[in-house]
Design an enzyme around this catalytic site. Structure first.
Site, PDB file in Angstrom:
ATOM      1  N   THR A  41     -13.109  25.708  50.325  1.00  0.00           N
ATOM      2  CA  THR A  41     -14.085  26.075  51.061  1.00  0.00           C
ATOM      3  C   THR A  41     -14.341  25.135  52.500  1.00  0.00           C
ATOM      4  OG1 THR A  41     -15.469  24.758  49.661  1.00  0.00           O
ATOM      5  CG2 THR A  41     -15.441  26.954  49.013  1.00  0.00           C
ATOM      6  N   HIS A  46     -14.206  16.083  49.514  1.00  0.00           N
ATOM      7  CA  HIS A  46     -15.172  15.436  49.907  1.00  0.00           C
ATOM      8  C   HIS A  46     -15.066  14.381  48.373  1.00  0.00           C
ATOM      9  CE1 HIS A  46     -17.400  17.578  46.722  1.00  0.00           C
ATOM     10  NE2 HIS A  46     -17.361  18.769  47.747  1.00  0.00           N
ATOM     11  N   HIS A  49     -14.874  15.737  44.626  1.00  0.00           N
ATOM     12  CA  HIS A  49     -13.376  15.978  44.339  1.00  0.00           C
ATOM     13  C   HIS A  49     -12.711  14.734  43.950  1.00  0.00           C
ATOM     14  CE1 HIS A  49     -14.041  19.391  47.277  1.00  0.00           C
ATOM     15  NE2 HIS A  49     -14.123  20.044  46.141  1.00  0.00           N
ATOM     16  N   LYS A  83     -25.234  27.424  43.441  1.00  0.00           N
ATOM     17  CA  LYS A  83     -25.618  28.347  44.674  1.00  0.00           C
ATOM     18  C   LYS A  83     -26.938  29.146  44.281  1.00  0.00           C
ATOM     19  CE  LYS A  83     -22.447  26.033  47.093  1.00  0.00           C
ATOM     20  NZ  LYS A  83     -22.913  25.039  47.929  1.00  0.00           N
ATOM     21  N   ARG A  87     -21.858  32.512  48.789  1.00  0.00           N
ATOM     22  CA  ARG A  87     -21.105  31.816  49.870  1.00  0.00           C
ATOM     23  C   ARG A  87     -20.585  32.616  51.051  1.00  0.00           C
ATOM     24  NH1 ARG A  87     -19.271  26.588  47.681  1.00  0.00           N
ATOM     25  NH2 ARG A  87     -19.488  26.488  45.264  1.00  0.00           N
ATOM     26  N   GLN A 172     -11.460  32.786  36.899  1.00  0.00           N
ATOM     27  CA  GLN A 172     -10.951  31.214  36.664  1.00  0.00           C
ATOM     28  C   GLN A 172     -10.497  31.519  35.029  1.00  0.00           C
ATOM     29  OE1 GLN A 172     -13.968  28.542  37.741  1.00  0.00           O
ATOM     30  NE2 GLN A 172     -13.212  27.193  35.976  1.00  0.00           N
ATOM     31  N   ASP A 193     -20.697  21.321  35.769  1.00  0.00           N
ATOM     32  CA  ASP A 193     -21.135  22.665  36.339  1.00  0.00           C
ATOM     33  C   ASP A 193     -20.024  23.804  36.338  1.00  0.00           C
ATOM     34  OD1 ASP A 193     -19.403  21.615  38.467  1.00  0.00           O
ATOM     35  OD2 ASP A 193     -20.685  22.021  39.935  1.00  0.00           O
ATOM     36  N   LYS A 228     -27.733  14.283  43.891  1.00  0.00           N
ATOM     37  CA  LYS A 228     -26.131  14.164  44.192  1.00  0.00           C
ATOM     38  C   LYS A 228     -25.671  12.918  45.211  1.00  0.00           C
ATOM     39  CE  LYS A 228     -23.590  18.301  43.144  1.00  0.00           C
ATOM     40  NZ  LYS A 228     -22.871  19.645  43.610  1.00  0.00           N
ATOM     41  N   LYS A 231     -24.072  12.418  49.735  1.00  0.00           N
ATOM     42  CA  LYS A 231     -24.414  12.974  50.990  1.00  0.00           C
ATOM     43  C   LYS A 231     -24.929  11.885  52.081  1.00  0.00           C
ATOM     44  CE  LYS A 231     -24.714  17.468  49.773  1.00  0.00           C
ATOM     45  NZ  LYS A 231     -23.870  18.382  50.169  1.00  0.00           N
ATOM     46  N   THR A 232     -24.656  12.062  53.263  1.00  0.00           N
ATOM     47  CA  THR A 232     -24.798  11.374  54.389  1.00  0.00           C
ATOM     48  C   THR A 232     -25.678  12.103  55.557  1.00  0.00           C
ATOM     49  OG1 THR A 232     -22.908  11.947  55.756  1.00  0.00           O
ATOM     50  CG2 THR A 232     -22.525  10.187  54.077  1.00  0.00           C
TER      51      THR A 232
END
Length: 407
Positions: A41, A46, A49, A83, A87, A172, A193, A228, A231-232
């Site tokens: 995506t 990140h 992962h 979500k 998406r 999947q 998740d 989570k 995140k920045t």
């Protein structure tokens, strides 16, 4: 020899398993092929992962064979998990570009030589499926009633779940079936998740192939407050150094909460657990030593030893209060024509912050400093007086530094 299942359990990776005893016995007795899926995506993986890549690395070191399944096919649909909105649909060209970027990043942690690991793309079988045949072979084994109770769909049902996304679980599950047939893959891993999707694949193999298959999920990378991690102020914490510089990456881990240090050391480094526990229990100010080790170790794995050393030196040069060695601080150059710009515009133009609203938010929270002076006005104008010896030092928050050079 220690069973890799026990290693993963001790380090805190394992959240749920479909068949705990069988999986542990299997991993102790045989070399197995397992897979983790990564939907393309974005054009970089990140830190979420990264945790899964660490599991792949531990498994591979124990002699098991990983498959990194890139979702060139599932990426065309989009996973509804977690979500509230559908998406954004990506073009096939963008998906392929993202897949190529992922491959490079995997090679940092996974040995791809001599068939020790496999990188597959589910576009190879999903894009050419005959839909009616697929429904007859796979869809017949799925109960809509049961699917609607799955956690991954619950959030979406309030706003509306498209039929496009409703197919994701079937796709999947079919991936697992295909990898089982092609590579004798018997185990699927994923973030917690993904539990509903993983169970679907395990059930499908057992029904279609009449043989065992297993699933296991990992704990999600969260902070002690449950939010989570990764995140920045610039968005996600990326593994691509063009999107998150090694210095900013190092600083993120250097600044984690005291309560999260031991968990991060266990999940994101290869340090022995005795050392992890020792560092995590350091009292008071000494916990900062553990944070430095965490930051160095994670940066070394993701960006290599050279970049980790540079980030460490840059941080040390600033944190001892002196500015004796600024060479490793991330630096951008601007032309004199840029003088007279508002600070809000300049920091976005040179990619130090992603948006003007982000700069304004930082100023409002007293989080932006120029040359040791707090910026309190978003209409602050940058002039030549801000450049000492040709440089302007910008600090975001407590410890994130950038240098702007005037050319």
């Amino acid at each position: 020899m220690t069973n890799v299942y026990d290693i993963l359990l001790e380090r805190g990776y394992i959240k749920q398993t479909t068949h705990e005893e069988e999986i542990r016995e299997l991993l102790g007795k045989k070399k197995v092929t397992f897979y983790i899926g990564f939907d393309p995506t974005a054009d970089s993986l990140h830190v979420g992962h990264f945790l899964q890549m660490m599991v792949m690395s531990y498994m591979q070191k124990a002699g098991h064979r990983p498959i990194a399944l890139l979702g060139g096919g599932t990426g065309m649909v989009g996973d509804p998990t977690g979500k509230t909105d559908m998406r954004k649909m990506l073009t096939p060209e963008r998906i392929q570009h993202n897949v190529d970027c992922f491959k490079k990043q995997f090679s940092r942690l996974i040995d791809l030589k001599d068939g020790k690991a496999i990188i597959e793309n589910n576009a190879n079988w999903l894009l050419n499926l005959n839909y009616v045949n697929f429904l007859r072979e796979v869809g017949v084994h799925f109960s809509v009633n049961k699917m609607l109770t799955a956690e991954c769909f619950k959030q979406r049902l309030e706003k509306g779940l498209s039929f496009l996304e409703f197919n994701y679980m079937l796709m999947q599950a079919y991936d697992f079936l295909e990898l089982n047939r092609k590579y004798n893959c018997v185990l699927q891993f994923g973030g917690d998740d993904q539990w509903s999707n993983i169970i679907a694949g395990v059930d499908l193999i057992r029904r279609k192939e009449h043989k065992p298959a297993y699933g296991m999920t990992f704990t999600l990378l969260t902070k002690s407050d449950g939010k989570k991690m990764g995140k920045t102020e610039g968005g996600a914490l990326w593994l691509d150094k063009e999107k998150t510089s090694p210095y900013d990456f190092y600083q993120y881990w250097r600044n984690v909460d005291d309560a999260d240090v031991e968990k991060c050391l266990a999940l994101l480094t290869f340090l022995p657990m005795d050392e992890v526990r020792r560092l995590g229990s350091l009292p008071g100010e000494k916990i900062n030593e553990a944070k430095k080790i965490l930051a160095y170790e994670v940066t070394k794995i993701v960006h290599g030893e050279k970049e980790a050393e540079k980030a460490k030196k840059a941080a040390e040069a600033l944190f001892v209060g002196g500015q004796q060695d600024m060479n490793n601080v991330p630096t951008v150059e601007i032309h004199k024509d840029s003088l007279g710009s508002f600070i809000v515009d300049l920091l976005v133009d040179v990619d130090i912050l992603p948006s003007k609203s982000e700069v304004r938010r930082l100023i409002k929270q007293n989080g932006l400093t120029v040359n040791d002076k707090k910026v309190t006005d978003p209409n602050y104008v940058v002039t030549e007086d801000d450049f000492k010896d040709g440089y302007m030092l910008v600090r975001r928050g407590k410890k994130n530094y950038n240098r702007i050079a005037l050319k």
